[in-house]
Design a protein around this motif. Sequence first.
Motif, PDB file in Angstrom:
ATOM      1  N   PHE A  44      -4.669 -47.564  -7.174  1.00  0.00           N
ATOM      2  CA  PHE A  44      -5.201 -46.247  -7.542  1.00  0.00           C
ATOM      3  C   PHE A  44      -6.465 -45.927  -6.747  1.00  0.00           C
ATOM      4  CE2 PHE A  44      -2.660 -46.635 -11.523  1.00  0.00           C
ATOM      5  CZ  PHE A  44      -2.067 -45.378 -11.488  1.00  0.00           C
ATOM      6  N   SER A  45      -7.308 -46.935  -6.533  1.00  0.00           N
ATOM      7  CA  SER A  45      -8.545 -46.717  -5.787  1.00  0.00           C
ATOM      8  C   SER A  45      -8.271 -46.381  -4.329  1.00  0.00           C
ATOM      9  CB  SER A  45      -9.445 -47.953  -5.887  1.00  0.00           C
ATOM     10  OG  SER A  45      -9.890 -48.145  -7.212  1.00  0.00           O
ATOM     11  N   VAL A  46      -7.258 -47.036  -3.744  1.00  0.00           N
ATOM     12  CA  VAL A  46      -6.898 -46.756  -2.344  1.00  0.00           C
ATOM     13  C   VAL A  46      -6.454 -45.305  -2.202  1.00  0.00           C
ATOM     14  CG1 VAL A  46      -5.241 -47.271  -0.504  1.00  0.00           C
ATOM     15  CG2 VAL A  46      -6.284 -49.132  -1.806  1.00  0.00           C
ATOM     16  N   ILE A  47      -5.574 -44.855  -3.103  1.00  0.00           N
ATOM     17  CA  ILE A  47      -5.091 -43.461  -3.060  1.00  0.00           C
ATOM     18  C   ILE A  47      -6.254 -42.493  -3.257  1.00  0.00           C
ATOM     19  CG2 ILE A  47      -3.613 -41.769  -4.198  1.00  0.00           C
ATOM     20  CD1 ILE A  47      -1.772 -44.155  -4.970  1.00  0.00           C
ATOM     21  N   ALA A  48      -7.128 -42.805  -4.221  1.00  0.00           N
ATOM     22  CA  ALA A  48      -8.277 -41.940  -4.492  1.00  0.00           C
ATOM     23  C   ALA A  48      -9.213 -41.870  -3.294  1.00  0.00           C
ATOM     24  CB  ALA A  48      -9.035 -42.450  -5.718  1.00  0.00           C
ATOM     25  N   ASN A  49      -9.351 -42.971  -2.575  1.00  0.00           N
ATOM     26  CA  ASN A  49     -10.222 -43.000  -1.404  1.00  0.00           C
ATOM     27  C   ASN A  49      -9.747 -42.024  -0.336  1.00  0.00           C
ATOM     28  OD1 ASN A  49     -12.598 -44.415  -0.328  1.00  0.00           O
ATOM     29  ND2 ASN A  49     -11.188 -45.039   1.277  1.00  0.00           N
ATOM     30  N   LEU A  50      -8.429 -42.028  -0.077  1.00  0.00           N
ATOM     31  CA  LEU A  50      -7.866 -41.115   0.920  1.00  0.00           C
ATOM     32  C   LEU A  50      -7.973 -39.665   0.461  1.00  0.00           C
ATOM     33  CD1 LEU A  50      -4.718 -43.175   1.973  1.00  0.00           C
ATOM     34  CD2 LEU A  50      -6.853 -42.924   3.229  1.00  0.00           C
ATOM     35  N   LEU A  51      -7.694 -39.431  -0.824  1.00  0.00           N
ATOM     36  CA  LEU A  51      -7.844 -38.075  -1.362  1.00  0.00           C
ATOM     37  C   LEU A  51      -9.306 -37.633  -1.310  1.00  0.00           C
ATOM     38  CD1 LEU A  51      -5.533 -38.273  -4.519  1.00  0.00           C
ATOM     39  CD2 LEU A  51      -5.074 -37.005  -2.418  1.00  0.00           C
ATOM     40  N   GLY A  52     -10.213 -38.565  -1.605  1.00  0.00           N
ATOM     41  CA  GLY A  52     -11.636 -38.234  -1.587  1.00  0.00           C
ATOM     42  C   GLY A  52     -12.105 -37.803  -0.218  1.00  0.00           C
ATOM     43  N   GLY A  53     -11.608 -38.467   0.826  1.00  0.00           N
ATOM     44  CA  GLY A  53     -11.964 -38.062   2.181  1.00  0.00           C
ATOM     45  C   GLY A  53     -11.473 -36.667   2.505  1.00  0.00           C
ATOM     46  N   TYR A  54     -10.254 -36.373   2.098  1.00  0.00           N
ATOM     47  CA  TYR A  54      -9.668 -35.049   2.348  1.00  0.00           C
ATOM     48  C   TYR A  54     -10.463 -33.965   1.628  1.00  0.00           C
ATOM     49  CZ  TYR A  54      -6.362 -31.164   2.163  1.00  0.00           C
ATOM     50  OH  TYR A  54      -5.787 -29.941   2.256  1.00  0.00           O
ATOM     51  N   TYR A  55     -10.744 -34.181   0.336  1.00  0.00           N
ATOM     52  CA  TYR A  55     -11.429 -33.157  -0.446  1.00  0.00           C
ATOM     53  C   TYR A  55     -12.886 -32.986  -0.019  1.00  0.00           C
ATOM     54  CZ  TYR A  55      -7.392 -32.994  -3.538  1.00  0.00           C
ATOM     55  OH  TYR A  55      -6.120 -32.829  -4.041  1.00  0.00           O
ATOM     56  N   ALA A  56     -13.537 -34.077   0.441  1.00  0.00           N
ATOM     57  CA  ALA A  56     -14.921 -33.963   0.903  1.00  0.00           C
ATOM     58  C   ALA A  56     -15.014 -33.104   2.155  1.00  0.00           C
ATOM     59  CB  ALA A  56     -15.500 -35.348   1.170  1.00  0.00           C
ATOM     60  N   ASP A  57     -13.986 -33.159   3.004  1.00  0.00           N
ATOM     61  CA  ASP A  57     -13.963 -32.305   4.191  1.00  0.00           C
ATOM     62  C   ASP A  57     -13.595 -30.868   3.848  1.00  0.00           C
ATOM     63  OD1 ASP A  57     -14.730 -34.128   6.142  1.00  0.00           O
ATOM     64  OD2 ASP A  57     -12.698 -34.881   6.441  1.00  0.00           O
ATOM     65  N   ARG A  58     -12.813 -30.668   2.804  1.00  0.00           N
ATOM     66  CA  ARG A  58     -12.339 -29.322   2.465  1.00  0.00           C
ATOM     67  C   ARG A  58     -13.276 -28.588   1.503  1.00  0.00           C
ATOM     68  NH1 ARG A  58     -10.163 -30.979   6.044  1.00  0.00           N
ATOM     69  NH2 ARG A  58      -7.983 -30.806   6.708  1.00  0.00           N
ATOM     70  N   PHE A  59     -13.845 -29.310   0.528  1.00  0.00           N
ATOM     71  CA  PHE A  59     -14.631 -28.662  -0.518  1.00  0.00           C
ATOM     72  C   PHE A  59     -16.118 -29.002  -0.468  1.00  0.00           C
ATOM     73  CE2 PHE A  59     -10.337 -29.272  -2.466  1.00  0.00           C
ATOM     74  CZ  PHE A  59      -9.955 -27.943  -2.394  1.00  0.00           C
ATOM     75  N   GLY A  60     -16.514 -29.934   0.386  1.00  0.00           N
ATOM     76  CA  GLY A  60     -17.931 -30.254   0.514  1.00  0.00           C
ATOM     77  C   GLY A  60     -18.286 -31.638   0.013  1.00  0.00           C
ATOM     78  N   ARG A  61     -19.272 -32.251   0.680  1.00  0.00           N
ATOM     79  CA  ARG A  61     -19.706 -33.605   0.309  1.00  0.00           C
ATOM     80  C   ARG A  61     -20.384 -33.597  -1.065  1.00  0.00           C
ATOM     81  NH1 ARG A  61     -17.130 -33.776   5.127  1.00  0.00           N
ATOM     82  NH2 ARG A  61     -18.481 -33.927   6.950  1.00  0.00           N
ATOM     83  N   LYS A  62     -21.315 -32.663  -1.236  1.00  0.00           N
ATOM     84  CA  LYS A  62     -22.111 -32.642  -2.464  1.00  0.00           C
ATOM     85  C   LYS A  62     -21.223 -32.485  -3.691  1.00  0.00           C
ATOM     86  CE  LYS A  62     -25.717 -29.983  -4.831  1.00  0.00           C
ATOM     87  NZ  LYS A  62     -26.758 -28.940  -4.710  1.00  0.00           N
ATOM     88  N   LYS A  63     -20.274 -31.555  -3.631  1.00  0.00           N
ATOM     89  CA  LYS A  63     -19.412 -31.310  -4.785  1.00  0.00           C
ATOM     90  C   LYS A  63     -18.641 -32.570  -5.172  1.00  0.00           C
ATOM     91  CE  LYS A  63     -17.349 -27.372  -5.306  1.00  0.00           C
ATOM     92  NZ  LYS A  63     -16.458 -26.206  -5.147  1.00  0.00           N
ATOM     93  N   MET A  64     -18.086 -33.274  -4.187  1.00  0.00           N
ATOM     94  CA  MET A  64     -17.315 -34.486  -4.476  1.00  0.00           C
ATOM     95  C   MET A  64     -18.203 -35.580  -5.052  1.00  0.00           C
ATOM     96  SD  MET A  64     -14.219 -33.888  -4.079  1.00  0.00           S
ATOM     97  CE  MET A  64     -13.756 -35.576  -4.432  1.00  0.00           C
ATOM     98  N   MET A  65     -19.420 -35.707  -4.527  1.00  0.00           N
ATOM     99  CA  MET A  65     -20.317 -36.751  -5.006  1.00  0.00           C
ATOM    100  C   MET A  65     -20.791 -36.476  -6.437  1.00  0.00           C
ATOM    101  SD  MET A  65     -22.389 -37.200  -1.427  1.00  0.00           S
ATOM    102  CE  MET A  65     -23.651 -38.278  -2.041  1.00  0.00           C
ATOM    103  N   VAL A  66     -21.039 -35.197  -6.752  1.00  0.00           N
ATOM    104  CA  VAL A  66     -21.446 -34.847  -8.112  1.00  0.00           C
ATOM    105  C   VAL A  66     -20.304 -35.115  -9.093  1.00  0.00           C
ATOM    106  CG1 VAL A  66     -22.068 -32.935  -9.632  1.00  0.00           C
ATOM    107  CG2 VAL A  66     -23.180 -33.160  -7.398  1.00  0.00           C
ATOM    108  N   VAL A  67     -19.097 -34.652  -8.745  1.00  0.00           N
ATOM    109  CA  VAL A  67     -17.932 -34.876  -9.608  1.00  0.00           C
ATOM    110  C   VAL A  67     -17.708 -36.375  -9.813  1.00  0.00           C
ATOM    111  CG1 VAL A  67     -15.412 -34.680  -9.730  1.00  0.00           C
ATOM    112  CG2 VAL A  67     -16.786 -32.697  -9.051  1.00  0.00           C
TER     113      VAL A  67
END
Length: 417
Positions: free
Chosen positions: A54-77
């Motif tokens: 689950f962590s591996v999948i989340a890591n790849l999704l996290g990279g995608y969303y950080a590029d699309r929606f912003g670093r700060k937003k992903m880190m806060v969430v």
Amino acid sequence: MRIRDWDQNLKVRLLGESLMNITFWIFFPFLTIYFTEAFGAGLAGVLLIVSQVFSVIANLLGGYYADRFGRKKMMVVASIGQGVSFFIFGFANSPWFHSAVTAFICFTAAGVFGSFYYPASQAMIADVVDEKNRSHVFAVFYTSMNISVVIGPVIGGIFFADYRFELLVFAAIACFLLGVLLVKYTRETAPVWAGGQHRVRKKWYSTLIEQAKSYHVIVKDKIFMLFIFAGILISQTYMQLDLILPVFTKQAIPETDLLHLLHFTGEQLYGFILSENGLIVALFSVAATKWVTRYRERNVFVLSSLLYAISIYLFGVWISSIVFIFSMLLFSLGELIVTGIQQDFVSKLSPPEMRAQYFAAASLRNTIGRTIAPVSIPLAGWIGYKGTFSILAVLAVMSAGMYVLMFRQYEKKRLSA
């Protein structure tokens, strides 16, 4: 580059993440024991592997969303999500309620949110620091984490058994505090942040297709893929730090005297060399990174792999407490010299608009390596420890050769650009 000259985003993060890392390492080393006692060794092992997937999948999704929606937003969430996970985890170990199943679900959720956080956090450093100083900044954050690794388990060893609920609630508060600091005192740094564009609703499968296409671009980057494959090979060496090495040390050296001054059992010797590694990395990461930036990156990567190869080979062929301590010194040097520059190298390879995804993909070196590394334990039963350590040394040498090949292609690309 002095810390007082850093971008405010980084100062805030260094403070908040240091507190969060210490609280995390207070209880994390003891969770394997906790889940083993709750579920039994076999089921606990399977569950921990599932959690890692689950962590591996989340890591790849996290990279995608950080590029699309912003670093700060992903880190806060991610920070708030981890806080909620730890709070419920604590409640599942409270005087009023106890559930190992709930605890495991929360542990997995915390790992998922941590995987969301990582690529955004690494990309933010690359966003706000110029290329000349990136290695230094990455090394400072790595040092902060290693100080946590040294301090946290000591505190946890004293308090975890009797104050588990309180420690987990404190970890939740640390995560919430980091989230508040990020909201109030940091800004968005993503080069292309199309927040408005992504308010348009999309079907779930179209988003997955978009992500697959995005990572397909990374897979086609031959230099980056060589970097990942070399990293997987070398990870088979340093992943043994908490796999085959403690078992081998206990069996190979039941008791020993160090220079006729200190008496160790095998377990105590392992604890000593583990502390040696943590202290060396914590104390000298920044200085070592500053020193190695004078040299060609290729030579540093190759030297690191060779130091790992020599150290792991010495562990297996020369049974002596002095040699073990010396081998760990070489092992730690191999870790030290690439601490900052490997993250900086990822930032050089990645286009700014895909930076977080590159950092997420680069972490596969460790996640895939962590999946393969436990094979060393049954392998030692089949061919013996000396043969197993020799194979691990060969893998480290192979990674050095792969780094040479990677830098040849990298330098060609730079010359043709």
